[in-house]
Design a protein around this motif. Structure first.
Motif, PDB file in Angstrom:
ATOM      1  N   LEU A 247       0.842  -1.184   0.000  1.00  0.00           N
ATOM      2  CA  LEU A 247       0.000   0.000   0.000  1.00  0.00           C
ATOM      3  C   LEU A 247       0.881   1.239   0.000  1.00  0.00           C
ATOM      4  O   LEU A 247       1.808   1.346   0.807  1.00  0.00           O
ATOM      5  N   TRP A 248       0.591   2.187  -0.909  1.00  0.00           N
ATOM      6  CA  TRP A 248       1.281   3.474  -0.904  1.00  0.00           C
ATOM      7  C   TRP A 248       0.639   4.316   0.186  1.00  0.00           C
ATOM      8  O   TRP A 248      -0.544   4.637   0.141  1.00  0.00           O
ATOM      9  N   TYR A 249       1.432   4.645   1.229  1.00  0.00           N
ATOM     10  CA  TYR A 249       0.899   5.345   2.389  1.00  0.00           C
ATOM     11  C   TYR A 249       1.993   6.216   2.983  1.00  0.00           C
ATOM     12  O   TYR A 249       3.112   5.743   3.219  1.00  0.00           O
TER      13      TYR A 249
ATOM     14  N   TRP B  45       5.918   2.537   0.474  1.00  0.00           N
ATOM     15  CA  TRP B  45       5.167   1.302   0.249  1.00  0.00           C
ATOM     16  C   TRP B  45       5.232   0.454   1.510  1.00  0.00           C
ATOM     17  O   TRP B  45       6.316   0.206   2.036  1.00  0.00           O
TER      18      TRP B  45
ATOM     19  N   LYS C 139     -13.026  -0.293  -3.841  1.00  0.00           N
ATOM     20  CA  LYS C 139     -12.176  -0.108  -2.659  1.00  0.00           C
ATOM     21  C   LYS C 139     -11.707  -1.455  -2.125  1.00  0.00           C
ATOM     22  O   LYS C 139     -12.395  -2.466  -2.235  1.00  0.00           O
TER      23      LYS C 139
ATOM     24  N   HIS D 211      -6.734  -0.080   6.540  1.00  0.00           N
ATOM     25  CA  HIS D 211      -6.788   1.029   5.592  1.00  0.00           C
ATOM     26  C   HIS D 211      -7.793   0.691   4.501  1.00  0.00           C
ATOM     27  O   HIS D 211      -7.954  -0.474   4.137  1.00  0.00           O
TER      28      HIS D 211
ATOM     29  N   ALA E   7      -8.255   1.365   0.572  1.00  0.00           N
ATOM     30  CA  ALA E   7      -7.368   1.770  -0.519  1.00  0.00           C
ATOM     31  C   ALA E   7      -8.053   1.626  -1.870  1.00  0.00           C
ATOM     32  O   ALA E   7      -8.936   0.787  -2.040  1.00  0.00           O
ATOM     33  N   THR E   8      -7.603   2.432  -2.806  1.00  0.00           N
ATOM     34  CA  THR E   8      -8.031   2.289  -4.196  1.00  0.00           C
ATOM     35  C   THR E   8      -7.012   1.406  -4.917  1.00  0.00           C
ATOM     36  O   THR E   8      -5.912   1.169  -4.408  1.00  0.00           O
TER      37      THR E   8
ATOM     38  N   GLU F 135      -3.525   2.783  -5.281  1.00  0.00           N
ATOM     39  CA  GLU F 135      -2.684   2.824  -4.076  1.00  0.00           C
ATOM     40  C   GLU F 135      -2.074   1.467  -3.729  1.00  0.00           C
ATOM     41  O   GLU F 135      -1.354   1.352  -2.745  1.00  0.00           O
TER      42      GLU F 135
END
Length: 131
Positions: free
Chosen positions: A59-61, A65, A77, A89, A91-92, A95
């Protein structure tokens, strides 16, 4: 993730200076502790459509990553769990990316449905539906 820089490393020649994209801060780290950047995920690889509950992704957060586990899908989602931090989380698809790892030969690969393959192997038909 950041980019290497110059200067004199305080701990010896095995260190590199990295600069964080999020806030511009810098620090010296051991080069051996850095993970090479994985390949971009090709849009023609339908890995997300095959990602099953309980499988790993990234996940890009907050500018990096992070390893996550797919918990559920709801339309476009994805609900993922960052197990290390016990945080859920939403996420799309943009992401998320595969949980890239390197095999013994150094090739980048990822696992889907308990099969680990390189992107080229997945592209070659390993994503076809089971019979």
């Amino acid at each position: 993730s950041g980019q290497g820089g110059g200067g004199d490393p305080p701990g010896g020649s095995g260190q590199v200076l990295i600069e964080y994209d999020v806030d511009g801060s810098q620090e010296w780290v051991e080069a051996a502790n850095l993970r090479p950047e994985p390949p971009p995920t090709a849009s023609e690889l339908p890995w997300l459509s095959r990602l099953a509950k309980g499988e790993l992704a990234e996940l890009w957060y907050e500018g990096g990553w992070w390893e996550v586990i797919l918990q559920a899908r709801a339309g476009s989602k994805f609900q993922v769990l960052a197990a290390r931090y016990n945080k859920i989380h939403s996420a799309t698809a943009a992401e998320l990316r595969p949980w890239w790892q390197r095999d013994e030969a150094g090739a980048w690969c990822y696992t889907l449905q308990r099969k680990t393959r390189t992107a080229e192997q997945w592209r070659g038909g390993a994503l076809s539906p089971p019979r």
